[in-house]
Enzyme design. Structure first.
Site, PDB file in Angstrom:
ATOM      1  N   HIS A   1      18.231  23.503   9.965  1.00 10.77           N
ATOM      2  CA  HIS A   1      17.861  22.444  10.909  1.00 10.77           C
ATOM      3  C   HIS A   1      18.274  21.126  10.266  1.00 10.77           C
ATOM      4  CE1 HIS A   1      14.567  21.936   8.141  1.00 10.77           C
ATOM      5  NE2 HIS A   1      14.076  23.134   8.421  1.00 10.77           N
ATOM      6  N   GLU A   2      17.957  20.028  10.917  1.00  9.97           N
ATOM      7  CA  GLU A   2      18.409  18.717  10.411  1.00  9.97           C
ATOM      8  C   GLU A   2      17.880  18.422   9.008  1.00  9.97           C
ATOM      9  OE1 GLU A   2      20.504  16.129  11.222  1.00  9.97           O
ATOM     10  OE2 GLU A   2      21.316  17.489  12.718  1.00  9.97           O
ATOM     11  N   GLY A   3      16.723  19.006   8.659  1.00  9.95           N
ATOM     12  CA  GLY A   3      16.202  18.810   7.300  1.00  9.95           C
ATOM     13  C   GLY A   3      17.182  19.372   6.274  1.00  9.95           C
ATOM     14  N   HIS A   4      17.627  20.608   6.503  1.00  7.27           N
ATOM     15  CA  HIS A   4      18.636  21.191   5.600  1.00  7.27           C
ATOM     16  C   HIS A   4      19.908  20.342   5.606  1.00  7.27           C
ATOM     17  CE1 HIS A   4      16.415  24.990   6.806  1.00  7.27           C
ATOM     18  NE2 HIS A   4      16.343  25.047   5.494  1.00  7.27           N
TER      19      HIS A   4
ATOM     20  N   GLN B   1       6.216  22.638  -3.869  1.00  3.85           N
ATOM     21  CA  GLN B   1       7.411  23.322  -4.379  1.00  3.85           C
ATOM     22  C   GLN B   1       8.249  22.349  -5.217  1.00  3.85           C
ATOM     23  OE1 GLN B   1      10.038  26.164  -2.158  1.00  3.85           O
ATOM     24  NE2 GLN B   1      11.240  24.340  -1.759  1.00  3.85           N
TER      25      GLN B   1
ATOM     26  N   LEU C   1      10.412  19.101  10.527  1.00  4.49           N
ATOM     27  CA  LEU C   1      11.319  20.212  10.825  1.00  4.49           C
ATOM     28  C   LEU C   1      11.075  21.343   9.837  1.00  4.49           C
ATOM     29  CD1 LEU C   1      14.696  18.512  11.762  1.00  4.49           C
ATOM     30  CD2 LEU C   1      12.749  19.090  13.191  1.00  4.49           C
TER      31      LEU C   1
HETATM   32  O1  PAF Z   1      12.420  25.888   0.330  1.00  2.00           O
HETATM   33  C1  PAF Z   1      13.031  26.975   0.446  1.00  2.00           C
HETATM   34  O2  PAF Z   1      13.765  27.210   1.393  1.00  2.00           O
HETATM   35  C2  PAF Z   1      12.837  28.050  -0.619  1.00  2.00           C
HETATM   36  O3  PAF Z   1      11.541  28.033  -1.111  1.00  2.00           O
HETATM   37  C3  PAF Z   1      13.865  27.963  -1.756  1.00  2.00           C
HETATM   38  C4  PAF Z   1      13.748  26.653  -2.525  1.00  2.00           C
HETATM   39  C5  PAF Z   1      15.275  28.075  -1.192  1.00  2.00           C
HETATM   40  C6  PAF Z   1      13.657  29.111  -2.751  1.00  2.00           C
HETATM   41  O4  PAF Z   1      13.778  30.347  -2.126  1.00  2.00           O
END
Ligand code: PAF
Length: 254
Positions: free
Chosen positions: A29-32, A148, A179
């Site tokens: 999505h736009e976040g990625h 994370q 998102l």
């Molecule tokens: O944020 C994510 O999509 C996952 O936790 C990651 C960092 C790719 C690790 O699997």
């Protein structure tokens, strides 16, 4: 863009290059895409990993139904100028006999860690493996997963990993919802209910936030002393669990 499936192929393709790495579980999505664009702007070579990491899902969580559409993701990544999509099979990352895990002890305990035992062990382990495989100069994460990001930052510091972490602001939809690949699970009614979450966090006050989440199934609303400090929350809307946070310090990524 080349899609690579094995560690050997990835290493051979990179040679001595130190790329930018965007670790993902796909369903872009736009976040990625904002992470990928930042990586593209900062680095000569960009690697996006696409791996739905089984070790960060607990029993009864959504590993089986997690959205997967590699062809769409590959198309989007290519359009953003990504050089390599690293999309290994689970056995490539966790071969038979695998038994070494990374535990970031204290930061992994509260909030998500308390509700999802083993989650951050899986995240830290797969990120360390990806860092070893790709040897990135920079790696990109979203502030949406604040805990994370804090866990990975601590691991990088504690294990003297030679890379720079970049944590970018959360990207939101027009209704304020952060998102997330899991938003795809929400029905229209659930989506309306879920939009209370960003409104609640925008108060930056745990008590007022909790009041605004009245009627939702709230796992937690808490101030977390990460770097930066955040007000973080997790709610369940139907079968979907959503997390979000707002930064409490001026000038930090939101
Ligand atoms: O944020 C994510 O999509 C996952 O936790 C990651 C960092 C790719 C690790 O699997």
């Amino acid at each position: 863009m080349r899609t690579l499936r094995t560690i050997a192929e990835m290493r051979a393709a990179l040679g001595d290059a130190r790329p930018g790495l965007v670790p993902t579980m796909g369903a872009f999505h736009e976040g990625h895409l904002s992470l990928i664009r930042a990586a593209r702007a900062d680095n000569d070579v960009v690697v996006v990993s696409l791996f739905v990491n089984p070790s960060q899902f607990g029993p009864g969580e959504d590993l089986a139904r997690y959205p997967r559409d590699e062809a769409r993701d590959a198309h989007l990544a290519e359009a953003e100028g990504v050089d390599y999509l690293f999309a290994p099979a689970a056995e490539e990352i966790y071969p038979s006999g695998f038994q070494t895990w990374v535990e970031v002890e204290q930061l992994s305990q509260p909030l998500e860690g308390a509700l999802r035992p083993g989650h951050f062990r899986g995240v830290a382990t797969v990120c360390l493996k990806l860092f070893n495989i790709v040897r990135p100069r920079r790696a990109y994460f979203g502030q949406k997963d604040a805990q994370q990001a804090a866990v990975i930052k601590q691991m990088v510091r504690d294990l003297d990993l030679d890379l720079e972490l970049r944590v970018l602001p959360t990207v939101r939809d027009q209704d304020g919802l952060a998102l997330s690949s899991r938003n795809a699970y929400l029905s229209p009614e659930e989506r309306t209910a879920a939009s209370a979450l960003p409104r609640a966090l925008a108060t930056k006050d745990p008590e007022r936030a909790l009041a605004l989440l009245d009627g939702l199934d709230v796992d937690y609303v808490e101030v977390a002393d990460f770097d930066p400090r955040v007000l973080a929350a997790a709610v369940r809307v139907g079968r979907t669990r959503l997390i979000d946070n707002v930064v409490l310090e001026e000038g930090a990524p939101t």
